[in-house]
Scaffold this motif. Structure first.
Motif, PDB file in Angstrom:
ATOM      1  N   TRP A 139       0.949  -1.111  -0.085  1.00 39.65           N
ATOM      2  CA  TRP A 139       0.089   0.198   0.130  1.00 39.65           C
ATOM      3  C   TRP A 139       1.151   1.222  -0.013  1.00 39.65           C
ATOM      4  CZ3 TRP A 139      -2.190   2.079   5.012  1.00 39.65           C
ATOM      5  CH2 TRP A 139      -3.048   3.356   4.773  1.00 39.65           C
ATOM      6  N   GLY A 141       0.987   5.319   0.215  1.00 38.47           N
ATOM      7  CA  GLY A 141       0.247   6.330   0.584  1.00 38.47           C
ATOM      8  C   GLY A 141       0.199   7.619  -0.368  1.00 38.47           C
ATOM      9  N   GLU A 142      -0.681   8.485  -0.089  1.00 43.11           N
ATOM     10  CA  GLU A 142      -0.820   9.695  -0.517  1.00 43.11           C
ATOM     11  C   GLU A 142       0.461  10.529  -1.041  1.00 43.11           C
ATOM     12  OE1 GLU A 142      -4.504  10.026  -0.701  1.00 43.11           O
ATOM     13  OE2 GLU A 142      -4.847  11.986  -1.495  1.00 43.11           O
ATOM     14  N   GLY A 158       4.168   5.377   4.225  1.00 44.72           N
ATOM     15  CA  GLY A 158       3.405   6.582   4.718  1.00 44.72           C
ATOM     16  C   GLY A 158       2.995   7.423   3.849  1.00 44.72           C
ATOM     17  N   ALA A 159       2.193   8.135   4.065  1.00 44.87           N
ATOM     18  CA  ALA A 159       1.876   9.572   3.222  1.00 44.87           C
ATOM     19  C   ALA A 159       2.942  10.521   3.044  1.00 44.87           C
ATOM     20  CB  ALA A 159       0.697  10.280   3.744  1.00 44.87           C
ATOM     21  N   ILE A 181      10.035   2.066  10.048  1.00 41.96           N
ATOM     22  CA  ILE A 181       9.655   2.078  11.298  1.00 41.96           C
ATOM     23  C   ILE A 181       9.223   1.096  12.220  1.00 41.96           C
ATOM     24  CG2 ILE A 181       9.422   4.488  11.473  1.00 41.96           C
ATOM     25  CD1 ILE A 181       6.290   4.218  11.314  1.00 41.96           C
ATOM     26  N   LYS A 182       8.520   0.071  11.334  1.00 44.86           N
ATOM     27  CA  LYS A 182       7.879  -1.050  12.011  1.00 44.86           C
ATOM     28  C   LYS A 182       8.519  -2.132  10.860  1.00 44.86           C
ATOM     29  CE  LYS A 182       4.195   1.017  14.382  1.00 44.86           C
ATOM     30  NZ  LYS A 182       2.801   1.206  14.431  1.00 44.86           N
TER      31      LYS A 182
HETATM   32  C1  LIG Z   1       1.885   5.022   7.940  1.00 46.66           C
HETATM   33  C2  LIG Z   1       0.622   5.057   8.472  1.00 46.66           C
HETATM   34  C3  LIG Z   1      -0.109   3.834   7.548  1.00 46.66           C
HETATM   35  C4  LIG Z   1       0.292   4.741  10.045  1.00 46.66           C
HETATM   36  O1  LIG Z   1       0.848   3.481  10.325  1.00 46.66           O
HETATM   37  P1  LIG Z   1       0.949   2.913  11.809  1.00 46.66           P
HETATM   38  O2  LIG Z   1       1.510   1.747  11.802  1.00 46.66           O
HETATM   39  O3  LIG Z   1      -0.521   3.112  12.231  1.00 46.66           O
HETATM   40  O4  LIG Z   1       1.883   3.899  12.625  1.00 46.66           O
HETATM   41  P2  LIG Z   1       1.653   5.022  13.527  1.00 46.66           P
HETATM   42  O5  LIG Z   1       0.477   5.800  13.375  1.00 46.66           O
HETATM   43  O6  LIG Z   1       1.605   4.168  14.996  1.00 46.66           O
HETATM   44  O7  LIG Z   1       2.948   6.049  13.723  1.00 46.66           O
HETATM   45  C5  LIG Z   1       4.163   5.298  14.134  1.00 46.66           C
HETATM   46  C6  LIG Z   1       5.179   6.714  13.904  1.00 46.66           C
HETATM   47  O8  LIG Z   1       5.472   7.296  12.608  1.00 46.66           O
HETATM   48  C7  LIG Z   1       4.791   8.546  12.469  1.00 46.66           C
HETATM   49  N1  LIG Z   1       4.122   8.525  10.956  1.00 46.66           N
HETATM   50  C8  LIG Z   1       3.055   7.977  10.783  1.00 46.66           C
HETATM   51  N2  LIG Z   1       2.732   8.346   9.499  1.00 46.66           N
HETATM   52  C9  LIG Z   1       3.670   9.085   9.032  1.00 46.66           C
HETATM   53  C10 LIG Z   1       3.656   9.533   7.870  1.00 46.66           C
HETATM   54  N3  LIG Z   1       3.253   9.486   6.809  1.00 46.66           N
HETATM   55  N4  LIG Z   1       5.065  10.454   7.704  1.00 46.66           N
HETATM   56  C11 LIG Z   1       6.001  10.743   8.764  1.00 46.66           C
HETATM   57  N5  LIG Z   1       5.663   9.970  10.168  1.00 46.66           N
HETATM   58  C12 LIG Z   1       4.645   9.263  10.060  1.00 46.66           C
HETATM   59  C13 LIG Z   1       3.998   8.720  13.490  1.00 46.66           C
HETATM   60  O9  LIG Z   1       4.014  10.084  13.828  1.00 46.66           O
HETATM   61  C14 LIG Z   1       4.689   7.838  14.546  1.00 46.66           C
HETATM   62  O10 LIG Z   1       5.667   8.427  15.194  1.00 46.66           O
HETATM   63  P3  LIG Z   1       6.117   8.518  16.746  1.00 46.66           P
HETATM   64  O11 LIG Z   1       6.474   7.159  17.089  1.00 46.66           O
HETATM   65  O12 LIG Z   1       7.235   9.411  16.848  1.00 46.66           O
HETATM   66  O13 LIG Z   1       5.047   8.873  17.443  1.00 46.66           O
HETATM   67  C15 LIG Z   1      -0.266   6.331   8.259  1.00 46.66           C
HETATM   68  O14 LIG Z   1       0.167   7.353   9.027  1.00 46.66           O
HETATM   69  C16 LIG Z   1      -0.082   6.813   6.818  1.00 46.66           C
HETATM   70  O15 LIG Z   1       0.659   7.534   6.422  1.00 46.66           O
HETATM   71  N6  LIG Z   1      -1.321   6.637   6.074  1.00 46.66           N
HETATM   72  C17 LIG Z   1      -1.233   6.843   4.676  1.00 46.66           C
HETATM   73  C18 LIG Z   1      -2.800   7.397   4.451  1.00 46.66           C
HETATM   74  C19 LIG Z   1      -3.038   7.697   2.916  1.00 46.66           C
HETATM   75  O16 LIG Z   1      -2.248   7.781   2.004  1.00 46.66           O
HETATM   76  N7  LIG Z   1      -4.177   7.380   2.569  1.00 46.66           N
HETATM   77  C20 LIG Z   1      -4.799   7.197   1.363  1.00 46.66           C
HETATM   78  C21 LIG Z   1      -5.818   6.383   0.981  1.00 46.66           C
HETATM   79  S1  LIG Z   1      -5.646   4.950   0.089  1.00 46.66           S
END
Ligand SMILES: CC(C)(COP(=O)(O)OP(=O)(O)OC[C@H]1O[C@@H](n2cnc3c(N)ncnc32)[C@H](O)[C@@H]1OP(=O)(O)O)[C@@H](O)C(=O)NCCC(=O)NCCS
Length: 201
Positions: A139, A141-142, A158-159, A181-182
């Motif tokens: 996946w 992200g944006e 991530g986005a 990060i994970k």
């Molecule tokens: C990455 C993502 C999926 C979150 O994943 P997650 O496993 O739930 O991660 P968490 O929310 O636990 O965040 C973990 C850490 O990463 C950071 N983080 C999460 N997304 C991030 C991003 N896009 N950019 C930078 N840092 C990000 C959080 O702030 C957190 O930091 P910390 O540990 O210092 O507090 C989500 O943030 C994301 O970017 N989703 C994409 C959304 C999108 O584009 N959607 C379109 C629809 S198709």
């Protein structure tokens, strides 16, 4: 009533579009469509699997601008590519099966050269970067940019990330430049926090 007419029109449009364009692609699978593309370049080098949807105003291309012998863009079965994506291969870009890209994603295996300061960058040659492969089930992200780097299976990018280095299978990577990060730990069967190199903490 109006939406029904619109849906019928849209379905008819896709049927005509597919009929008209199917033979121009290297492959265009069953149930696949591209919604009002912005641009398609090198259509004969592009293979699209079955049940692929490519969103509104996306630009897909496979043109050997760096003089590579073979140039291809392959989009696997079941992929959903978002709106306004820009995917440009000069050598090879492969999206595996069931890859999801959000809107405004850029994927490229090439870049503009800027070595000569006396020539406008847009007039300098295109530089070949490494091929790009995105593993099954990932996946993206944006607003993500993926430039000359590959991503493993079932990864989350991530986005707003900018990916310039390979990301291993089952990883979550964020940021610019993107860092892991994970990662999924097969022993504990959980997603665990890692160092940016992907080592479990
Ligand atoms: C990455 C993502 C999926 C979150 O994943 P997650 O496993 O739930 O991660 P968490 O929310 O636990 O965040 C973990 C850490 O990463 C950071 N983080 C999460 N997304 C991030 C991003 N896009 N950019 C930078 N840092 C990000 C959080 O702030 C957190 O930091 P910390 O540990 O210092 O507090 C989500 O943030 C994301 O970017 N989703 C994409 C959304 C999108 O584009 N959607 C379109 C629809 S198709």
């Amino acid at each position: 009533m109006v939406p029904k007419i619109m849906n019928y029109r849209r379905a008819l449009y896709y049927k005509i579009w597919t009929f008209w364009n199917k033979r121009r692609f290297k492959k265009l699978g069953k149930g696949s469509y591209i919604r009002n593309p912005l641009n398609i370049n090198g259509i004969g080098n592009i293979s699209i699997g079955n049940n692929v949807s490519i969103g509104y105003k996306s630009w897909i291309a496979a043109v050997p601008l760096t003089n590579e012998k073979d140039c291809s863009l392959q989009i696997g079965d079941g992929c959903t590519v978002g709106n306004f994506n820009h995917i440009y291969a000069t050598k090879e870009i492969i999206l595996g099966k069931n890859v999801l890209t959000a809107d405004r994603v850029y994927i490229s295996d090439n870049s503009h050269q800027y070595s000569d300061i006396n020539i406008a960058i847009m007039d300098q040659p295109i530089q070949q970067k490494r091929e790009v492969k995105i593993g099954d089930g990932s996946w993206i992200g944006e607003n993500v940019c993926i430039i000359g780097a590959s991503i493993g299976k079932n990864c989350v990018i991530g986005a707003n990330a900018v990916v310039t280095k390979d990301i291993q299978d089952y990883s979550v990577a964020v940021g610019s430049p993107a860092k892991i990060i994970k990662r999924y730990c097969a022993d504990s069967k959980t997603w665990r926090i890692t160092t940016p190199d992907g080592e479990f903490i």
